[in-house]
Design a protein around this motif. Structure first.
Motif, mmCIF file in Angstrom:
data_model
loop_
_atom_site.group_PDB
_atom_site.id
_atom_site.type_symbol
_atom_site.label_atom_id
_atom_site.label_comp_id
_atom_site.label_asym_id
_atom_site.label_seq_id
_atom_site.Cartn_x
_atom_site.Cartn_y
_atom_site.Cartn_z
ATOM 1 N N GLY A 1 6.307 3.894 8.961
ATOM 2 C CA GLY A 1 5.846 2.638 9.540
ATOM 3 C C GLY A 1 6.578 1.436 8.972
ATOM 4 N N ALA A 2 6.820 1.446 7.655
ATOM 5 C CA ALA A 2 7.532 0.327 7.032
ATOM 6 C C ALA A 2 8.957 0.231 7.572
ATOM 7 C CB ALA A 2 7.544 0.491 5.513
ATOM 8 N N LEU B 1 -3.816 -1.347 5.811
ATOM 9 C CA LEU B 1 -3.985 0.100 5.928
ATOM 10 C C LEU B 1 -3.094 0.842 4.924
ATOM 11 C CD1 LEU B 1 -4.076 0.455 9.824
ATOM 12 C CD2 LEU B 1 -5.997 0.551 8.226
ATOM 13 N N THR B 2 -1.923 0.294 4.655
ATOM 14 C CA THR B 2 -1.024 0.908 3.678
ATOM 15 C C THR B 2 -1.640 0.894 2.285
ATOM 16 O OG1 THR B 2 0.959 0.363 4.925
ATOM 17 C CG2 THR B 2 1.229 0.683 2.559
ATOM 18 N N ALA B 3 -2.251 -0.233 1.931
ATOM 19 C CA ALA B 3 -2.890 -0.309 0.619
ATOM 20 C C ALA B 3 -3.991 0.741 0.487
ATOM 21 C CB ALA B 3 -3.458 -1.713 0.400
ATOM 22 N N LEU B 4 -4.805 0.896 1.536
ATOM 23 C CA LEU B 4 -5.866 1.900 1.492
ATOM 24 C C LEU B 4 -5.284 3.307 1.456
ATOM 25 C CD1 LEU B 4 -8.320 0.311 4.099
ATOM 26 C CD2 LEU B 4 -8.493 0.260 1.604
ATOM 27 N N GLY B 5 -4.235 3.548 2.292
ATOM 28 C CA GLY B 5 -3.627 4.876 2.326
ATOM 29 C C GLY B 5 -2.950 5.234 1.025
ATOM 30 N N THR B 6 -2.303 4.265 0.382
ATOM 31 C CA THR B 6 -1.639 4.536 -0.889
ATOM 32 C C THR B 6 -2.656 4.845 -1.975
ATOM 33 O OG1 THR B 6 0.187 3.072 -0.248
ATOM 34 C CG2 THR B 6 -0.036 3.604 -2.585
#
Length: 383
Positions: free
Chosen positions: A55-56, A30-35
């Motif tokens: 979150g991290a 999800l982080t990759a998509l959000g970034t």
């Protein structure tokens, strides 16, 4: 399993690590998509969304607590969001590997239990009938696989600790800088402690021995001037008693500076002397097999001496217990008393002990709540 802490605790930590790795994998996707979304729609002005940073940090904080509680590692320090993300990216495959090894271990144990049950019921599949050769083969193969699985779990646990230290701990340069700063501070503190000790010795000599010697000289002078033989004899008797008291004071000062027993007979004998001279009962529990280095013996002795003296003078303790033991590469000295507590770690005596212990890369812990009891613990490196 040569793991830090108990085997159940370590196994629990690995199980939780496998579960958290699955959660972190989903978070990273999800982080990759959000970034990517943030880069496109913010036109490069914002690299990481706030929710990603939060979150991290939160997930990394959970991992820090898991390693501290279950795997015995507390080396992580302050870190930024990029460090947290890098740590999670590297930790996810490690956590999943630990989970896979745990699954294989559970499967192997289940098979080891199920096969004898099937053989007893006569329901074993064709080809694995309980012949002597088959039993020997399964025992040897199972033992080898069990060893490999446990060795893999040990490796995963150690890699977890190393990864935490590498990603979230200080860099080698920062560690060197902190070490240099610590050495500079402890050097200055040792010089200050030596000066304090000199001032204390001067006070003891001035207020004790010197006053005794002045009184002795006055008595001898009066005896010389006395015209009456009986009066002169009385004054000489008083002078003799005063000289004995001066000798006792001088021995006391010498003993407090550095007891000869410590060099001649070792730490145990010196601590027994402390117990004999103490105004309160002192119980010594000494479990060291050999003599530690001289610097460690000296520091341990003065920690016990100061703590016992404080307990007798200030806490109103009725009993003091001294324990000296080895824990891994550390000599641990613990002094407990049942007094009223309230000892001030920043006070002159305890602060001087803390500086002496810090000069050996050890640490002094003081637990003395109001009302007591008091526990003073010195941890001294002894490789």
């Amino acid at each position: 399993m040569s793991l830090r802490g108990s085997v159940p605790r370590t196994a629990t930590g690995l199980v939780l690590g496998a579960v958290s790795a699955a959660v972190e994998l989903a978070f990273l996707v999800l982080t990759a998509l959000g970034t990517a979304y943030a880069l496109v729609f913010s036109r490069g002005r914002r690299m990481m969304p706030r929710v990603t940073v939060a979150g991290a940090r939160w997930l990394t904080g959970l991992e820090r607590r898991r390693l501290a509680v279950f795997l015995g590692d507390r080396s992580a320090e302050e870190y930024g969001p990029l460090q947290a993300l890098a740590y999670l990216v590297l930790r996810v495959p490690l956590g999943l590997l630990g989970g896979l090894l745990l699954v294989l271990l559970g499967y192997g144990l289940a098979v080891a239990v199920a096969l004898p049950v099937l053989w007893l019921r006569g329901e074993a599949p064709e080809g694995i009938r309980p012949t002597p050769f088959m039993l020997a083969y399964l025992v040897v193969a199972g033992a080898v696989l069990l060893f490999l699985d446990l060795a893999g779990l040990v490796g995963v646990a150690e890699l977890e600790r190393r990864l935490m230290r590498r990603c979230l701990g200080p860099s080698p340069l920062e560690a060197y800088e902190r070490r240099i700063a610590q050495l500079a501070v402890t050097r200055a503190e040792v010089i200050e402690a030596v000066d304090d000790e000199r001032r204390r010795i001067e006070r003891d000599l001035h207020d004790g021995v010197q006053q005794r010697l002045v009184a002795l000289a006055m008595l001898i002078g009066r005896a010389r001037r006395a015209g009456d033989a009986d009066r002169a004899a009385e004054l000489l008797r008083q002078a003799h008693e005063e000289s004995q008291r001066a000798m006792d004071d001088l021995r006391e000062v010498a003993w407090r500076v550095y007891p000869a027993t410590l060099d001649e007979e070792g730490l145990r004998a010196a601590l027994e002397t402390v117990a004999e001279r103490s105004a309160v009962p002192v119980e010594i529990d000494y479990s060291l097999a050999g003599r530690p280095p001289r610097a460690v013996e000296t520091a341990a002795y003065f920690v016990v001496c100061e703590a016992v003296t404080n307990a007798a003078k200030h806490s109103g303790a009725g009993r003091v217990t001294v324990r000296v033991a080895r824990r891994d590469t550390m000599i641990v000295v613990r002094i407990d008393d049942d007094g009223s507590g309230g000892a001030d770690p920043s006070g002159g005596g305890l602060a001087g002990l803390a500086r002496r212990v810090a000069a050996l890369d050890g640490r002094l812990l003081v637990d003395s709540p109001p009302g007591g009891p008091t526990a003073i613990t010195a941890e001294l490196p002894c490789g």
